[in-house]
Design an enzyme around this catalytic site. Structure first.
Site, mmCIF file in Angstrom:
data_model
loop_
_atom_site.group_PDB
_atom_site.id
_atom_site.type_symbol
_atom_site.label_atom_id
_atom_site.label_comp_id
_atom_site.label_asym_id
_atom_site.label_seq_id
_atom_site.Cartn_x
_atom_site.Cartn_y
_atom_site.Cartn_z
ATOM 1 N N GLU A 1 -25.834 58.100 17.127
ATOM 2 C CA GLU A 1 -25.791 56.618 17.046
ATOM 3 C C GLU A 1 -27.193 56.034 17.072
ATOM 4 O O GLU A 1 -28.054 56.524 17.798
ATOM 5 C CB GLU A 1 -25.060 56.055 18.278
ATOM 6 N N LYS B 1 -28.943 66.445 -21.525
ATOM 7 C CA LYS B 1 -28.731 67.226 -20.300
ATOM 8 C C LYS B 1 -27.243 67.274 -20.002
ATOM 9 O O LYS B 1 -26.538 66.295 -20.253
ATOM 10 C CB LYS B 1 -29.481 66.538 -19.154
ATOM 11 N N ARG C 1 -24.574 68.074 -16.862
ATOM 12 C CA ARG C 1 -24.411 68.421 -15.443
ATOM 13 C C ARG C 1 -22.960 68.791 -15.182
ATOM 14 O O ARG C 1 -22.053 68.064 -15.605
ATOM 15 C CB ARG C 1 -24.800 67.232 -14.558
ATOM 16 N N SER D 1 -33.861 64.297 -6.750
ATOM 17 C CA SER D 1 -33.188 64.713 -5.521
ATOM 18 C C SER D 1 -33.444 66.207 -5.288
ATOM 19 O O SER D 1 -34.418 66.583 -4.645
ATOM 20 C CB SER D 1 -31.697 64.399 -5.615
ATOM 21 N N GLY E 1 -34.346 68.180 -7.635
ATOM 22 C CA GLY E 1 -35.375 68.559 -8.600
ATOM 23 C C GLY E 1 -34.801 69.296 -9.809
ATOM 24 O O GLY E 1 -35.518 69.586 -10.771
HETATM 25 C C1 R5P Z 1 -29.232 61.479 -12.967
HETATM 26 O O1 R5P Z 1 -28.618 61.004 -13.894
HETATM 27 C C2 R5P Z 1 -30.448 60.845 -12.351
HETATM 28 O O2 R5P Z 1 -31.036 59.925 -13.201
HETATM 29 C C3 R5P Z 1 -31.436 61.889 -11.928
HETATM 30 O O3 R5P Z 1 -31.884 62.594 -13.073
HETATM 31 C C4 R5P Z 1 -30.800 62.865 -10.957
HETATM 32 O O4 R5P Z 1 -30.023 62.192 -10.037
HETATM 33 C C5 R5P Z 1 -31.845 63.671 -10.258
HETATM 34 O O5 R5P Z 1 -31.222 64.567 -9.396
HETATM 35 P P1 R5P Z 1 -31.749 66.042 -9.270
HETATM 36 O O6 R5P Z 1 -33.206 65.973 -8.887
HETATM 37 O O7 R5P Z 1 -30.904 66.639 -8.164
HETATM 38 O O8 R5P Z 1 -31.516 66.733 -10.576
#
Ligand code: R5P
Length: 293
Positions: free
Chosen positions: A40, A192, A194, A224, A226
C-alpha cells in the site's frame, strides 16, 4: 503569495513536475510516499494547494498499479481543494489495452477513464499515447501532445549520413511520417507481426533497398521488452544500413532490454523524461506546459 496554479508532483515524475512548475510559474507541491510492507502507498502532500487550479503529474510506469493508485489519490486530494484538476499522465500505462483483441479481453483503458473521472480530474493530458483509441474511452476532456519536435531537435544536432526514418511496424507509420517531416527527410515502415498470445514479434518485410549505406532513426512510441526494436535492428543490419539510432518517447526498458538492444547493434537510444532513466535525455516539460497555458 500563493500562485494561482499548483503543480502536484507524483513520486514517479518528480523531475518533470519540477520543470513544469517553473515553466508555469506555479507553486510546487511535493508528495512524500511510504510504501507499506503489503504494497500500500501512504502519501503525504508537502505544501499548499491552489483553490483555483491543480496540475498533478504522475507517469504510470512500473510498478504500474502502484503508480496508478498514487495518481488517482493525488487527483482526489487535489479535487478537495481546487476547482479545476488537470492530470498530466506523461506515460499512460495500459494504453495498449484499448481494444478487445481476443474474445473476453478487458479494455482496461475504459476502466482507467472511469477511475480518472471518479477521482475528480477535469482534463487528462498524455504524451504520445500509444493510440488515440485509448482516449476515446474517457468521458472527460483529453489531450495528447507529441514529443516528436523535441526528439527531432536532438537528432538534428547529430551528424547523420543520409538519414532515413524507420517505423518498426505499420501502426507507427504516421509517427515516422511526422518525425521525418519535422526532420526534413524520408521514412519507411516495416511490417511487424506480434503473436497475440506469446507477445513474440517477427519482421515480415522482405527487402528494403532504401536503407543501404544510410544512418537510420528507428522511431517508436515506447520500448518495453525491446523485442520490436531488436527484431527491426537485426533485419535492418542485414539489409546493409549504416548506424541505427533509436528515438522513442517512453523508454521502459524492462529487465535487460537496453543491453539486448545494444547487442543487436543500436548505436544510441534516445528517449524523453516522461519516464526517468539513463536514456531519457530529451525534456518534454515545455511541450506539456504549452498544452496547459
Ligand atoms: C507496439 O505497437 C508499440 O508501438 C511498441 O512497438 C511496443 O509496445 C514495444 O514493445 P516491445 O519493446 O516489448 O517490443
Amino acid at each position: 503569495m500563493l500562485s494561482k496554479v499548483s503543480v502536484i508532483s507524483g513520486k514517479a515524475s518528480e523531475e518533470l513536475a519540477r520543470k513544469l512548475s517553473r515553466k508555469l510559474k506555479a507553486n510546487l507541491v511535493k508528495s512524500e510516499v511510504r510504501v507499506f510492507a503489503d504494497g500500500e502507498s501512504k502519501i503525504t502532500l508537502k505544501g499548499t494547494i491552489s483553490k483555483r487550479k491543480s496540475v498533478i503529474v504522475q507517469s504510470i510506469y512500473p510498478p504500474v498499479d502502484t503508480n496508478l493508485v498514487q495518481a488517482l489519490s493525488l487527483i482526489s486530494k487535489a479535487k478537495e481543494k481546487s476547482s479545476e484538476v488537470i492530470a498530466v499522465i506523461p506515460y499512460m500505462g495500459y494504453a495498449r489495452q484499448d481494444r478487445e483483441f481476443l474474445p473476453g479481453e478487458i479494455i482496461t483503458m475504459r476502466v482507467l477513464g472511469k477511475l480518472f473521472k471518479g477521482a475528480g480530474a477535469s482534463k487528462i493530458i498524455a504524451v504520445d499515447i500509444h493510440s488515440m483509441i485509448g482516449l476515446k474511452h474517457f468521458n472527460i476532456i483529453t489531450k495528447n501532445v507529441t514529443a516528436i519536435p523535441d526528439l527531432v531537435k536532438y537528432f538534428k544536432k547529430l551528424r547523420l549520413k543520409s538519414p532515413l526514418v524507420v517505423s518498426p511496424d505499420q501502426g507507427g507509420k504516421d509517427r515516422a511520417r511526422d518525425f521525418a517531416k519535422e526532420f526534413g527527410t524520408e521514412y519507411i515502415a516495416l511490417q511487424k507481426k506480434r503473436d497475440r498470445r506469446t507477445g513474440k514479434v517477427q519482421i515480415k518485410t522482405k527487402n528494403v533497398d532504401e536503407v543501404v549505406n544510410r544512418d537510420l532513426i528507428l522511431v517508436d512510441d515506447m520500448i518495453s521488452t525491446g523485442g520490436s526494436i531488436i527484431k527491426a535492428t537485426q533485419f535492418l543490419k542485414k539489409q546493409k544500413c549504416k548506424r541505427v539510432f533509436v528515438a522513442c518517447t517512453h523508454a521502459l526498458l524492462m529487465n535487460d532490454a537496453e543491453k539486448k538492444i545494444r547487442k543487436a547493434g543500436v548505436s544510441r537510444i534516445v528517449s524523453t523524461n516522461t519516464i526517468p532513466g539513463k536514456t531519457s535525455i530529451v525534456d518534454v516539460s515545455n511541450t506539456i506546459a504549452k498544452a496547459i497555458i
